[in-house]
Scaffold this motif. Structure first.
Motif, PDB file in Angstrom:
ATOM      1  N   SER A 186       0.830  -1.211   0.000  1.00 58.76           N
ATOM      2  CA  SER A 186       0.000   0.000   0.000  1.00 58.76           C
ATOM      3  C   SER A 186       0.861   1.256   0.000  1.00 58.76           C
ATOM      4  N   MET A 187       1.918   1.274   0.794  1.00 57.75           N
ATOM      5  CA  MET A 187       2.784   2.454   0.835  1.00 57.75           C
ATOM      6  C   MET A 187       3.473   2.676  -0.504  1.00 57.75           C
ATOM      7  N   MET A 188       3.892   1.604  -1.149  1.00 56.03           N
ATOM      8  CA  MET A 188       4.510   1.754  -2.462  1.00 56.03           C
ATOM      9  C   MET A 188       3.491   2.201  -3.506  1.00 56.03           C
ATOM     10  N   LEU A 189       2.257   1.755  -3.402  1.00 54.59           N
ATOM     11  CA  LEU A 189       1.213   2.219  -4.313  1.00 54.59           C
ATOM     12  C   LEU A 189       0.961   3.710  -4.141  1.00 54.59           C
ATOM     13  N   PHE A 190       1.050   4.183  -2.915  1.00 59.49           N
ATOM     14  CA  PHE A 190       0.864   5.617  -2.646  1.00 59.49           C
ATOM     15  C   PHE A 190       2.067   6.432  -3.117  1.00 59.49           C
ATOM     16  N   LEU A 191       3.260   5.939  -2.851  1.00 59.96           N
ATOM     17  CA  LEU A 191       4.473   6.706  -3.124  1.00 59.96           C
ATOM     18  C   LEU A 191       4.941   6.601  -4.576  1.00 59.96           C
ATOM     19  N   SER A 192       4.854   5.410  -5.148  1.00 62.05           N
ATOM     20  CA  SER A 192       5.413   5.171  -6.482  1.00 62.05           C
ATOM     21  C   SER A 192       4.664   4.031  -7.158  1.00 62.05           C
ATOM     22  N   PRO A 193       3.435   4.271  -7.596  1.00 66.92           N
ATOM     23  CA  PRO A 193       2.612   3.180  -8.137  1.00 66.92           C
ATOM     24  C   PRO A 193       3.235   2.471  -9.326  1.00 66.92           C
ATOM     25  N   ASN A 194       4.042   3.178 -10.120  1.00 62.51           N
ATOM     26  CA  ASN A 194       4.668   2.546 -11.280  1.00 62.51           C
ATOM     27  C   ASN A 194       5.739   1.526 -10.888  1.00 62.51           C
ATOM     28  N   ALA A 195       6.204   1.589  -9.636  1.00 59.88           N
ATOM     29  CA  ALA A 195       7.218   0.636  -9.174  1.00 59.88           C
ATOM     30  C   ALA A 195       6.607  -0.690  -8.742  1.00 59.88           C
ATOM     31  N   VAL A 196       5.283  -0.752  -8.631  1.00 57.85           N
ATOM     32  CA  VAL A 196       4.597  -1.967  -8.188  1.00 57.85           C
ATOM     33  C   VAL A 196       4.230  -2.805  -9.410  1.00 57.85           C
ATOM     34  N   ARG A 197       4.781  -4.006  -9.482  1.00 54.26           N
ATOM     35  CA  ARG A 197       4.565  -4.888 -10.634  1.00 54.26           C
ATOM     36  C   ARG A 197       3.467  -5.892 -10.321  1.00 54.26           C
ATOM     37  N   GLY A 198       2.238  -5.474 -10.448  1.00 53.08           N
ATOM     38  CA  GLY A 198       1.128  -6.369 -10.165  1.00 53.08           C
ATOM     39  C   GLY A 198       1.047  -6.687  -8.688  1.00 53.08           C
ATOM     40  N   ARG A 199       0.632  -7.909  -8.361  1.00 52.46           N
ATOM     41  CA  ARG A 199       0.538  -8.344  -6.969  1.00 52.46           C
ATOM     42  C   ARG A 199       1.018  -9.788  -6.852  1.00 52.46           C
ATOM     43  N   ALA A 200       1.887 -10.032  -5.907  1.00 53.75           N
ATOM     44  CA  ALA A 200       2.267 -11.411  -5.612  1.00 53.75           C
ATOM     45  C   ALA A 200       1.122 -12.098  -4.870  1.00 53.75           C
ATOM     46  N   GLN A 201       1.170 -13.410  -4.819  1.00 47.41           N
ATOM     47  CA  GLN A 201       0.144 -14.172  -4.128  1.00 47.41           C
ATOM     48  C   GLN A 201       0.267 -14.028  -2.619  1.00 47.41           C
ATOM     49  N   GLU A 202      -0.850 -14.159  -1.946  1.00 47.26           N
ATOM     50  CA  GLU A 202      -0.863 -14.174  -0.483  1.00 47.26           C
ATOM     51  C   GLU A 202      -0.013 -15.350   0.010  1.00 47.26           C
ATOM     52  N   GLU A 203       0.763 -15.083   1.048  1.00 49.34           N
ATOM     53  CA  GLU A 203       1.682 -16.110   1.540  1.00 49.34           C
ATOM     54  C   GLU A 203       2.067 -15.822   2.982  1.00 49.34           C
ATOM     55  N   TYR A 204       2.394 -16.881   3.716  1.00 49.87           N
ATOM     56  CA  TYR A 204       2.864 -16.752   5.092  1.00 49.87           C
ATOM     57  C   TYR A 204       3.986 -17.775   5.310  1.00 49.87           C
TER      58      TYR A 204
END
Length: 258
Positions: A186-204
């Motif tokens: 979320s912080m990267m989407l706010f600060l630099s959305p172009n740096a976010v390459r889609g979404r990785a899968q949920e994982e723990y």
């Protein structure tokens, strides 16, 4: 606090950042001048570390640097360059992670503070965008040694993910959110959305506690802890305001007690 534009050395107009005390851009005469206005310096620490398949390796460094630039709009302090390498234990086997040893971080941070102290600085904040336990322990051990050795030293060490854990967790829908998960994405989407390459899968992570294992990727292949799919820029803005506010709060307390 309003700041006269002529009193500070550098403008980062492209990002709309106000003039600020950026250490590496100053001349020695400017450093001497600004030292009369503040004795406070902030050393940011980040990493070159995997953050899933969707976030860049500099995520920790980038987020903390952006938070400090926001804080610098409201506070006068020397902003040092980010140390973009840290102690990464759980992720050190993942592609792209470049880790250093705790001993290296202790030695490096010790030298940074002692050298800056010799130049007249007295208030030190070591703030880390990476919250790894051995990483933070190394910084805190350094601070404990320095406070015993240097007179008039004020020093604080923290990672937002330590002292704002409750507040940041309340922003997330994910109950067990952490590395490269909902909040960081979320912080990267706010600060630099172009740096976010889609979404990785949920994982723990499935690393069996309390064991220390060699091949950590066997238990944590994707390098994500949480659900990046629930991230949003709106959540990121809230998280960044919390982090920036905490930085300012810590600096205010430190300077009042000086």
């Amino acid at each position: 606090m309003s700041v006269q534009k002529s009193s500070l050395p550098v403008r980062e107009a492209a990002q709309g950042v106000e003039l600020m005390y950026v250490l590496e851009t100053m001349t020695m005469n400017e450093f001497t001048k600004y030292l009369k206005k503040t004795k406070t310096i902030v050393f940011p620490f980040g990493t070159v570390e995997e953050h899933g398949s969707h976030l860049p390796l500099n995520t920790d460094s980038f987020i903390i640097h952006q938070a400090l630039k926001s804080a610098a709009k409201r506070k006068k302090f020397f902003l040092a360059p980010v140390l973009s390498y840290g102690v990464c234990t759980t992720t050190k086997d993942h592609p792209g992670t470049i880790s250093i040893s705790p001993e290296t971080l202790r030695r490096f941070s010790y030298d940074l503070v002692t050298e800056a102290y010799k130049k007249g600085l007295r208030n030190f904040l070591l703030v880390s965008g990476h919250g790894g336990s051995l990483h933070m322990a190394a910084l805190k051990e350094t601070a404990e040694a320095l406070i015993e050795q240097l007179a008039d030293l004020k020093i604080a060490v923290f990672s937002p993910y330590d002292i704002l854990w409750k507040e940041l967790s309340e922003i997330a829908e994910t109950q067990n959110d952490s590395h490269a998960g909902e909040v960081e994405t979320s912080m990267m989407l706010f600060l630099s959305p172009n740096a976010v390459r889609g979404r990785a899968q949920e994982e723990y992570p499935r690393i069996p506690k309390p064991f220390v294992v060699k091949n950590k990727m066997r238990y944590w292949k994707g390098g994500v802890w949480g659900d990046p799919g629930k991230a949003s820029a709106e959540k990121g803005e809230k998280a960044m305001k919390l982090i920036t506010g905490k930085i300012i709060e810590v600096l205010d307390v430190m300077e009042r007690e000086s």
